[in-house]
Design an enzyme around this catalytic site. Sequence first.
Site, PDB file in Angstrom:
ATOM      1  CE  LYS A  35      -0.855   3.208   8.410  1.00  0.00           C
ATOM      2  NZ  LYS A  35      -1.758   2.371   9.144  1.00  0.00           N
ATOM      3  N   GLY A  36       4.268   1.243   4.365  1.00  0.00           N
ATOM      4  CA  GLY A  36       5.119   0.021   3.836  1.00  0.00           C
ATOM      5  C   GLY A  36       6.494  -0.060   3.991  1.00  0.00           C
ATOM      6  CG  ASP A  91       5.680  -0.830   0.003  1.00  0.00           C
ATOM      7  OD1 ASP A  91       5.605  -0.328  -1.005  1.00  0.00           O
ATOM      8  OD2 ASP A  91       5.022  -1.077   0.824  1.00  0.00           O
ATOM      9  CG  ASP A  94       1.192  -4.018  -8.151  1.00  0.00           C
ATOM     10  OD1 ASP A  94       1.319  -4.585  -9.059  1.00  0.00           O
ATOM     11  OD2 ASP A  94      -0.110  -3.932  -7.755  1.00  0.00           O
ATOM     12  CE  LYS A 122       2.718  -7.931  -6.341  1.00  0.00           C
ATOM     13  NZ  LYS A 122       1.349  -7.877  -5.923  1.00  0.00           N
ATOM     14  CB  VAL A 144       4.356 -10.202  -1.263  1.00  0.00           C
ATOM     15  CG1 VAL A 144       4.735 -11.398  -2.153  1.00  0.00           C
ATOM     16  CG2 VAL A 144       4.598  -8.788  -1.525  1.00  0.00           C
ATOM     17  CG  ASP A 150      -1.278  -3.361   4.614  1.00  0.00           C
ATOM     18  OD1 ASP A 150      -0.697  -3.052   3.659  1.00  0.00           O
ATOM     19  OD2 ASP A 150      -2.495  -3.244   5.021  1.00  0.00           O
ATOM     20  NE  ARG A 156       1.211  -1.434   7.983  1.00  0.00           N
ATOM     21  CZ  ARG A 156       0.793  -1.065   6.617  1.00  0.00           C
ATOM     22  NH1 ARG A 156       1.767  -1.409   5.641  1.00  0.00           N
ATOM     23  NH2 ARG A 156      -0.405  -0.538   6.215  1.00  0.00           N
TER      24      ARG A 156
HETATM   25  P1  5GP Z   1       1.246   0.703  -7.543  1.00  0.00           P
HETATM   26  O1  5GP Z   1       1.037   2.298  -7.628  1.00  0.00           O
HETATM   27  O2  5GP Z   1       2.626   0.460  -7.969  1.00  0.00           O
HETATM   28  O3  5GP Z   1       0.244  -0.096  -8.303  1.00  0.00           O
HETATM   29  O4  5GP Z   1       1.223   0.125  -6.106  1.00  0.00           O
HETATM   30  C1  5GP Z   1       1.946   0.289  -5.026  1.00  0.00           C
HETATM   31  C2  5GP Z   1       1.346   0.083  -3.910  1.00  0.00           C
HETATM   32  O5  5GP Z   1       0.503  -0.654  -3.892  1.00  0.00           O
HETATM   33  C3  5GP Z   1       2.433  -0.285  -2.784  1.00  0.00           C
HETATM   34  O6  5GP Z   1       3.038   0.717  -2.224  1.00  0.00           O
HETATM   35  C4  5GP Z   1       1.581  -1.410  -1.979  1.00  0.00           C
HETATM   36  O7  5GP Z   1       1.052  -0.511  -0.983  1.00  0.00           O
HETATM   37  C5  5GP Z   1       0.654  -1.681  -2.947  1.00  0.00           C
HETATM   38  N1  5GP Z   1       0.740  -3.176  -3.151  1.00  0.00           N
HETATM   39  C6  5GP Z   1       0.937  -3.513  -4.473  1.00  0.00           C
HETATM   40  N2  5GP Z   1       1.316  -4.913  -4.516  1.00  0.00           N
HETATM   41  C7  5GP Z   1       1.242  -5.373  -3.291  1.00  0.00           C
HETATM   42  C8  5GP Z   1       1.482  -6.655  -2.622  1.00  0.00           C
HETATM   43  O8  5GP Z   1       1.766  -7.627  -3.044  1.00  0.00           O
HETATM   44  N3  5GP Z   1       1.175  -6.660  -1.265  1.00  0.00           N
HETATM   45  C9  5GP Z   1       0.923  -5.675  -0.446  1.00  0.00           C
HETATM   46  N4  5GP Z   1       0.750  -5.642   0.754  1.00  0.00           N
HETATM   47  N5  5GP Z   1       0.681  -4.388  -1.109  1.00  0.00           N
HETATM   48  C10 5GP Z   1       1.138  -4.162  -2.399  1.00  0.00           C
END
Ligand code: 5GP
Length: 173
Positions: A35-36, A91, A94, A122, A144, A150, A156
């Site tokens: 949803k982000g 959004d 990570d 990130k 964040v 969220d 959000r």
């Molecule tokens: P990845 O698969 O790149 O590790 O994760 C991406 C998802 O992790 C993002 O779409 C988000 O939902 C969540 N996420 C990663 N870091 C953050 C953060 O700092 N804050 C929030 N609210 N969600 C995060």
Amino acid sequence: MIEAGAIERRVAELAAEIDRDYAGSEGLVVIGVLKGAVFFVTELTKRMTVPLTIDFFQTSSYGSGTSAGEVRIKRDIDLSVRGRDVLLVEDIVDTGWTLRTILDLFRFRGARSVRLCALLDKHEAREVDVPIDYCGFRIGREFVVGYGLDFSERYRNLPYIAVVEFPDEEQSS
Ligand code: 5GP
């Protein structure tokens, strides 16, 4: 961490850049990751002028963390991407596992091109390589919220990006 005005200005810059790059493209499909990315997709596409369609995709990772490395599809897109240019809008990137999985999926489905636009990067937390074609801001490892992001489904709707401070971390540092 990032004021509303700064986000708005950056989103407008990204929209102009993407518009230039896709000039002449007839079949751009903008896919937001729920949803982000909801606020980001709407603000970005409102400022774009190339012909486009919008769709949404939702994932969740197995287990409790966000970075289990295995990504589950919760909601698939309605539109076909075969032969189309796809712009994935996320959004935050990570570890990169979520986007790696979605990028590969759309390529497998025969998209003509797949590019990635992320509001936040990130970079230091990356586990798998995902090239971000359009990046809003690079941030550190902080957790964040706001502008779609969220913490347990809250915050959000904040118009800015804020850092969540966890009491445990404060004590240990
Ligand atoms: P990845 O698969 O790149 O590790 O994760 C991406 C998802 O992790 C993002 O779409 C988000 O939902 C969540 N996420 C990663 N870091 C953050 C953060 O700092 N804050 C929030 N609210 N969600 C995060």
